[in-house]
Structure formats: structure tokens, C-alpha cells
Design an enzyme around this catalytic site. Structure first.
Site, PDB file in Angstrom:
ATOM      1  N   HIS A 140       0.808  -1.230   0.000  1.00 17.38           N
ATOM      2  CA  HIS A 140       0.000   0.000   0.000  1.00 17.38           C
ATOM      3  C   HIS A 140       0.840   1.279   0.000  1.00 17.38           C
ATOM      4  CE1 HIS A 140      -3.522  -2.397   0.570  1.00 17.38           C
ATOM      5  NE2 HIS A 140      -3.182  -2.804   1.772  1.00 17.38           N
ATOM      6  N   GLY A 148      -1.965   2.143   5.018  1.00 21.14           N
ATOM      7  CA  GLY A 148      -2.380   0.762   5.291  1.00 21.14           C
ATOM      8  C   GLY A 148      -1.309  -0.102   5.930  1.00 21.14           C
ATOM      9  N   ASP A 175      -2.853 -11.130  -1.499  1.00 18.83           N
ATOM     10  CA  ASP A 175      -3.293 -10.580  -0.213  1.00 18.83           C
ATOM     11  C   ASP A 175      -4.771 -10.172  -0.349  1.00 18.83           C
ATOM     12  OD1 ASP A 175      -1.926  -9.110   2.388  1.00 18.83           O
ATOM     13  OD2 ASP A 175      -3.633  -7.970   1.613  1.00 18.83           O
ATOM     14  N   HIS A 177      -6.125  -7.512   0.417  1.00 19.54           N
ATOM     15  CA  HIS A 177      -6.275  -6.101   0.041  1.00 19.54           C
ATOM     16  C   HIS A 177      -5.656  -5.837  -1.329  1.00 19.54           C
ATOM     17  CE1 HIS A 177      -6.430  -6.218   4.484  1.00 19.54           C
ATOM     18  NE2 HIS A 177      -7.306  -5.225   4.356  1.00 19.54           N
ATOM     19  N   ASP A 264      -4.444 -12.884   4.945  1.00 17.44           N
ATOM     20  CA  ASP A 264      -5.655 -12.227   5.454  1.00 17.44           C
ATOM     21  C   ASP A 264      -6.898 -12.531   4.610  1.00 17.44           C
ATOM     22  OD1 ASP A 264      -4.574 -10.764   3.381  1.00 17.44           O
ATOM     23  OD2 ASP A 264      -4.518  -8.846   4.460  1.00 17.44           O
ATOM     24  N   TYR A 303      -3.831 -11.179   9.887  1.00 14.43           N
ATOM     25  CA  TYR A 303      -4.001 -10.576  11.210  1.00 14.43           C
ATOM     26  C   TYR A 303      -4.487 -11.568  12.246  1.00 14.43           C
ATOM     27  CZ  TYR A 303      -2.882  -6.938   8.110  1.00 14.43           C
ATOM     28  OH  TYR A 303      -2.205  -6.214   7.168  1.00 14.43           O
TER      29      TYR A 303
HETATM   30 ZN   LIG Z   1      -3.941  -7.333   3.345  1.00 11.28          ZN
END
Ligand SMILES: [Zn+2]
Length: 382
Positions: A140, A148, A175, A177, A264, A303
């Protein structure tokens, strides 16, 4: 793929104890210590000894790497933030000192160490093997701004390192995201194929990464986004990974892959809404490795610590071409963050499937995405 004859099969685990020892803040969800836990579990499982495997443990950061992507102004701010005490308006303007990117003692050293680790992984892949830096994949970060949980964009810097060596590079990001910082860096560069598979920007940070973002100018078609519906499970993910990601990579024919392998996407991640497990995750890595063995793998998000540690141990085993030996190793449990566990037997998760109406919606959406890829992107790459 060029010149496979002289390629070796080494898998390198890049590990910096100093890097893994940092803490962004006590209650920050991003935990660099996941890198140490993954390293230890790989060691426990015998993955770090024997033929074809090497540990690349290093202490000192390499200087001059951040400068290959980040602006001098931003680097100066990061250096000024090193004490962990000072936050000023200018830092905040560049994303430093926020709740998501707190300023902490050693933040500049941490940034340089993470970048160094990823560049070392890239060099190992350039030399013909594969490598894993668990504390990387900060996709990010922008050239002049933290975002991020990411202070620097080690993925971009690793790609630039490989590009300078004259290698044909593709970036693959699974990922949860969207890899917005990497997309931005190469948006008008058709020499780098960027593919990001992620939870849709309608429901998750960084709120973008839609399929219409395909690259600028002559690079149109060289940026591929595969947005996933909330609830996407391994089956739906693997369908899209195989039909879009593997197909595009086959056409682009990279010599080396830089990848961000966040965990994640897993069903028990506390920050996202996908329903994958480490089974789909490892299957994707296996698919990649069977066609493109030179992989610089970076960790990314994740996470639920137990998810990350087991997922990344399986990832490294796959890179090293090893079977996991030994009994169930889930002693860490999901308890570290208080999440329910999807741990199955040994390091593998149980299978988790989305059913009913949600599954229907996801299937229809997936088929639309594949049709879009075949009509809009594939002709450009073919
Ligand atoms: Zn992520």
C-alpha cells in the site's frame, strides 16, 4: 521462460531477527513477530535444513534502496521519525503518525530492513531459486506516503531491482487487500505485469482495485485486478486464479515472479470478509511454482497470527518442494487474537465452503469476471 537449464532449485528463507523484533504499537494488528514465528515453525518442521534450502539471516540494512522508489522528501521524514517521539504536521501529511501507520522507535531502520529483506529475496530469485521474506509485501505504500500499515513499498523496490537486471518480471498479489501502491508504481509500464486478486474495493480498504483499472496508455491490459466478493472460498478463488492469473502469466511469460502472499484472505482473519483457507492458498502457490519456479515471495498481511504462521510454513515448504513431516503443530492456536480457529489436521486448515445463495452470487460474478478477462485483457496479452 528463458534459460531454465542453469537454474538451481534453492529455496531461501530470508530472515532478519532485528526486523521481526519491531512493534508498531502494542495494540496494532500488524505484528512483525509473525516472521519469527513462521521461521521457528519452518525450523521445527525441518524445512530449513538439508539440500536445496538456505537461510539468509542478515543484521544490517543495505543503504540506498529506498531511494530507488521513494521521494527524497519522504525518506527524510521517515528518517526524522526514527526516534519515535516526534510527529509533526508534515509527517501526518505523508501518512506518518496516524493510527494505522504510527511513528515508532526505529521506524526508519525497520523500513530499511524490510526493504533489504525483499531485495535479497529478489536477488535469490534472480539467481535461479525461490525465496521468502515473511516481513514484506508492503503493497500500500506510495512513493511519498505511508498507507495501510505500509511505510515503504518493498515489493516495488524488489521489482525495480529485478528490472534493472534485465529480467522480465510479473507481480502477483493474493493478499486480501488490493495492491494499490504497486499498481500505481507500474501503471504506465508494460514491461511489468501486475496482477492483484483481492476482496472487492466495495467492501475493503483501499477501496479500489476494480477490473476497469487496467493500466495507462500503451500499458493498458498490463494491470489486472480480480476483485473478490465477500465470502469467496477456496473453490471460487482457485477458479479465478487458474482462469485469469495463470492464463495471463502464461501469455506474459515472466522469468521471475514477485508475489505478495498475505494470509488475510482466510476465513478467520479479523479484518477481512473472505472465506479462504490455507488449502486454497497453497494450491495457488503450487500452481505458480509449477510454471514459474523463480519466485520472490513476500509475506503481506494476515491478522490472525496462527493463520499466518501455518500458511507461511506451508508456503515455504511448497517453495522448497518439501512435504511437511511431523504431527499436528497448531499449538499456537487462534487464541493469540482470540479468534476462532479453522486449523485442521497437521498444518492444514479444515475446508470451509460458502454455500447457498452466496455461493450462487459468487459463481455468477466469477464467470462474469472470466468473460471480461477473455474479451478485454487476453487479446492485449496474447
Ligand atoms: Zn492485506
Amino acid at each position: 521462460m528463458s534459460d531454465m537449464a542453469d537454474r538451481n532449485t534453492d529455496a531461501v528463507f530470508v530472515f532478519s531477527p532485528a526486523l521481526a523484533g519491531f512493534e508498531l504499537s502494542p495494540d496494532h494488528p500488524f505484528k512483525p513477530e509473525r516472521a519469527r514465528l513462521a521461521f521457528e515453525m519452518c525450523a521445527e518442521r525441518g524445512l530449513l535444513t538439508g539440500g536445496g534450502v538456505r537461510i539468509d539471516e542478515f543484521g544490517e540494512p543495505e543503504e540506498g534502496l529506498l531511494e530507488t522508489f521513494h521521494t527524497p522528501e519522504y525518506i527524510a521524514l521517515l528518517e526524522r521519525a526514527e526516534s519515535g517521539r516526534e510527529v509533526d504536521v508534515e509527517m501526518l501529511h505523508h501518512g506518518l503518525g496516524t493510527a494505522e501507520n504510527p511513528v515508532f522507535k526505529g521506524v526508519y531502520t525497520y523500513s530499511k530492513l524490510a526493504t533489504t529483506a525483499s531485495v535479497r529475496a529478489a536477488r535469490a530469485a534472480a539467481a535461479g531459486g525461490s525465496a521468502f521474506n515473511p516481513c514484506g509485501g508492503f503493497h500500500h505504500a506510495h512513493s511519498d506516503r505511508a498507507s495501510g500499515f505500509c511505510y515503504i513499498n518493498d515489493a516495488v523496490i524488489a521489482i525495480l531491482e529485478l528490472k534493472r537486471k534485465g529480467l522480465r518480471v510479473a507481480y502477483v498479489d493474493i493478499d486480501a487487500h488490493h495492491g494499490d501502491g504497486v499498481q500505481e508504481a507500474f501503471y504506465d509500464d508494460r514491461e511489468i505485469l501486475c496482477v492483484s486478486v483481492h476482496e472487492s474495493g466495495r467492501t475493503l480498504f483501499p477501496w479500489g482495485g476494480f477490473e476497469r483499472e487496467t493500466g495507462a496508455g500503451s500499458a493498458g491490459g498490463y494491470n489486472i485486478n480480480v476483485p473478490l466478493e465477500p465470502g469467496t472460498d477456496d473453490n471460487a478463488f482457485l477458479f479465478l486464479f487458474s482462469e485469469i492469473v495463470m492464463d495471463a502469466l502464461g501469455l506474459f511469460a515472466p522469468e521471475v515472479i514477485v508475489g505478495t502472499f498475505g494470509t488475510d484472505t482466510f476465513a478467520t482473519d479479523p479484518l477481512t470478509h473472505l472465506k479462504m483457507t490455507n488449502n486454497g492458498f497453497v494450491d495457488a502457490v503450487a500452481m505458480l511454482r509449477s510454471h514459474f519456479p523463480r519466485i520472490a515471495a513476500l509475506g503481506g498481511g494476515g491478522y490472525n497470527i496462527d493463520n499466518a504462521v501455518r500458511g507461511w510454513t506451508l508456503l515455504f515448504a511448497e517453495l522448497a518442494g518439501r512435504e511437511i513431516a511431523g504431527g499436528y503443530g497448531g499449538a499456537l492456536g487462534g487464541v493469540l487474537l482470540g479468534d476462532p480457529s479453522i486449523a485442521g489436521s497437521d498444518l492444514r486448515d479444515m475446508h470451509v465452503y460458502t454455500t447457498g445463495k452466496a455461493q450462487e452470487t459468487i459463481r455468477e460474478r466469477s464467470e462474469t469476471l472470466v468473460e471480461w478477462y477473455r474479451s478485454e485483457i487476453r487479446p492485449v496479452l496474447a
